[in-house]
Design an enzyme around this catalytic site. Structure first.
Site, mmCIF file in Angstrom:
data_model
loop_
_atom_site.group_PDB
_atom_site.id
_atom_site.type_symbol
_atom_site.label_atom_id
_atom_site.label_comp_id
_atom_site.label_asym_id
_atom_site.label_seq_id
_atom_site.Cartn_x
_atom_site.Cartn_y
_atom_site.Cartn_z
ATOM 1 N N ALA A 260 0.825 -1.213 0.000
ATOM 2 C CA ALA A 260 0.000 0.000 0.000
ATOM 3 C C ALA A 260 0.858 1.262 0.000
ATOM 4 O O ALA A 260 1.901 1.284 0.644
ATOM 5 C CB ALA A 260 -0.897 -0.019 1.236
ATOM 6 N N CYS A 374 12.981 3.590 1.035
ATOM 7 C CA CYS A 374 13.178 5.012 0.690
ATOM 8 C C CYS A 374 13.881 5.701 1.862
ATOM 9 O O CYS A 374 13.460 6.750 2.327
ATOM 10 C CB CYS A 374 11.851 5.686 0.374
ATOM 11 S SG CYS A 374 10.715 5.705 1.750
HETATM 12 C C1 SAM Z 1 7.023 1.869 2.123
HETATM 13 S S1 SAM Z 1 5.348 1.542 2.306
HETATM 14 C C2 SAM Z 1 4.971 0.665 0.824
HETATM 15 C C3 SAM Z 1 4.743 1.525 -0.390
HETATM 16 C C4 SAM Z 1 4.238 0.742 -1.571
HETATM 17 N N1 SAM Z 1 5.096 -0.379 -1.896
HETATM 18 C C5 SAM Z 1 4.040 1.568 -2.810
HETATM 19 O O1 SAM Z 1 4.887 1.549 -3.710
HETATM 20 O O2 SAM Z 1 3.016 2.240 -2.920
HETATM 21 C C6 SAM Z 1 5.412 0.262 3.491
HETATM 22 C C7 SAM Z 1 4.124 -0.490 3.712
HETATM 23 O O3 SAM Z 1 4.445 -1.616 4.516
HETATM 24 C C8 SAM Z 1 3.316 -1.968 5.259
HETATM 25 N N2 SAM Z 1 3.794 -2.892 6.299
HETATM 26 C C9 SAM Z 1 4.507 -2.595 7.420
HETATM 27 N N3 SAM Z 1 4.798 -3.724 8.083
HETATM 28 C C10 SAM Z 1 4.279 -4.749 7.388
HETATM 29 C C11 SAM Z 1 4.235 -6.159 7.549
HETATM 30 N N4 SAM Z 1 4.811 -6.757 8.606
HETATM 31 N N5 SAM Z 1 3.594 -6.900 6.634
HETATM 32 C C12 SAM Z 1 2.995 -6.316 5.579
HETATM 33 N N6 SAM Z 1 2.990 -4.999 5.366
HETATM 34 C C13 SAM Z 1 3.630 -4.219 6.247
HETATM 35 C C14 SAM Z 1 2.779 -0.634 5.723
HETATM 36 O O4 SAM Z 1 1.402 -0.746 6.051
HETATM 37 C C15 SAM Z 1 3.036 0.236 4.482
HETATM 38 O O5 SAM Z 1 1.878 0.295 3.689
#
Ligand code: SAM
Length: 440
Positions: A260, A374
């Site tokens: 997300a 990032c």
């Molecule tokens: C850097 S953002 C991702 C951005 C996305 N890849 C994009 O390009 O739009 C990190 C995401 O990791 C999710 N997240 C954090 N810990 C996680 C976990 N243990 N398992 C799955 N998702 C996780 C967060 O909810 C967040 O949406």
């Protein structure tokens, strides 16, 4: 760690409201700045604050531009204020002063409007009436001797600058900091690369190496050509590189482990792969679903902790865009610089290594894995790779080639990983670390 949002664009504050009618805009800016620096909800949540939503479009754009201008110059603004205020006033007065300085010296609001609106903001709060004189005197003093607001040594917190100096050298650290005050262009990723030239013409943009489209256009994205048709989505030029490097194709399965709001999921789906988009946050996963609907692309969306997902599948291509300190995303999220703490980096590095182990398990034999963050912090990038390879049998680095998929050649490290610094492309791009692995 803040979950990042799709970038916002700021309308140029060419004609900021500068009379009494602008006070609600400034009051909303005060709320937004306070939220952005609170270390809790942050700028993203602040942008949905009711005080901001209640404004008309022009005032809302001004409030947003004012807060961004303040955050992008926060270090030098504070240095200028500290030189004039001996005993720190209450936080709210400090925020008003910061906004006043940004109005006067960044947005170039007429001096009388910057001062009188700051005094009026303080006057609205009975308990702060006694600070009206201080606000007036400090801002008038600064107007007589304008501060310098672009000193790279002040633009980031000292502890971050020290880390960047140690990691990249003093020259690169200053160059990173010099990017902080610069408002970025908007970068788009295209569903169909063949439309790039037509869209570039429609949006007065340029096509960057790798295929992202960069435009200086401002304003409401929803009114831009191609938005309603879902032919593009907002995605920084650096953020678009990891999914390209994964090279997922039609007929392959791909797992986006932290998906997300979905920029990289859209890229993988547009490339024709059968995509599973995983995210721990169900509300954020809804944004993935919205983006898929608008672009007419499809993916399986699953709300789960990627490290504990009970599904037994493995995938041809796995992308781990891990949660991180996001210090490389300061161009659109300048608040991250001031909200991050040294202890966050160590805590997030532990999360990243747990997720990397899970990503390795999800990659089928012979499959590819791309890891990215990032962040500008080595513990979240280079340090992860060394430790991961050391503890994981059967996984090797798959070196990235010079210029591959639009990666700046300057960003390529000797081991074939990428350390993208914000100054590595004219006009800037987000700071990222990217590594590609192959499973034997
Ligand atoms: C850097 S953002 C991702 C951005 C996305 N890849 C994009 O390009 O739009 C990190 C995401 O990791 C999710 N997240 C954090 N810990 C996680 C976990 N243990 N398992 C799955 N998702 C996780 C967060 O909810 C967040 O949406």
């Amino acid at each position: 760690m803040r979950a990042r949002r799709a970038p916002v664009t700021e309308l140029p504050p060419a004609n900021p409201p500068n009379d009494a009618a602008g006070l609600p805009a400034r009051a909303a800016a005060l709320d937004l700045l306070t939220a952005a620096l609170s270390g809790r909800a942050g700028l993203d949540e602040g942008l949905s604050h009711p005080a901001l939503a209640a404004l008309d479009g022009r005032d809302r754009a001004f409030a947003r531009a004012l807060v961004m201008a303040t955050l992008r110059h926060l270090g030098p603004i504070d240095a200028a204020l500290q030189a004039r205020v001996k005993k720190p006033p209450p936080d709210k007065v400090v925020q008003v002063l910061r906004l006043g300085v940004a109005q006067a010296f960044v947005l170039h609001t007429p001096a009388h409007a910057a001062v009188s609106s700051a005094v009026d903001l303080v006057a609205r709060d009975k308990s702060l009436q006694m600070f009206k004189g201080l606000v007036n005197a400090v801002l008038r003093g600064l107007l007589r001797e304008p501060p310098q607001l672009d000193d790279p040594e002040l633009l980031a917190p000292g502890w971050l600058l020290a880390r960047w100096r140690a990691a990249f050298g003093p020259k690169a650290a200053r160059e990173i900091a010099a990017m902080i005050p610069r408002e970025p262009a908007t970068d788009l990723s295209l569903k169909d690369p063949a439309t790039a030239n037509d869209l570039a013409a429609a949006l007065q943009g340029e096509v960057l190496p790798g295929g992202s489209l960069r435009t200086q256009r401002r304003g409401d994205l929803a009114t831009w050509p191609g938005f309603a048709e879902g032919t593009w989505w907002v995605q920084d030029a650096a953020a678009a590189i990891p999914a390209r490097l994964l090279g997922a194709q039609a007929g392959e399965t791909a797992l986006d482990m932290c998906a997300a709001p979905g920029g990289k999921t859209l890229q993988l789906a547009a490339a024709g792969a059968q995509v599973t988009a995983l995210d721990r946050s169900a509300p954020r996963l809804r944004r993935v679903a919205e983006n898929l609907t608008r672009t007419g692309l499809s993916a399986e969306a699953v709300a789960a902790d990627a490290a504990a997902w009970p599904d037994p599948r493995t995938f041809d291509a796995v992308l781990l865009d891990a949660p991180c300190s996001a210090t490389g995303a300061f161009r659109r999220h300048p608040d991250v610089l001031w909200a991050a703490k040294p202890s966050d980096v160590a805590g997030l590095a532990a999360v990243q290594s747990r997720l990397l182990d899970a990503a390795a398990r999800r990659t089928r034999p012979g499959g590819r894995l791309v890891y990215c963050v990032c962040s500008l912090e080595p513990e979240e990038g280079e340090g992860q790779v060394a430790a991961f390879l050391g503890r994981t049998a059967g996984v090797v680095l798959d070196p990235i080639a010079p210029g591959e998929d639009g990666a700046p050649t300057e960003s390529l490290r000797p081991d074939g990983t990428l350390r993208i610094l914000p100054q590595h492309r004219p006009g800037g791009l987000d700071g990222f670390f990217i590594a590609r692995f192959r499973k034997a």
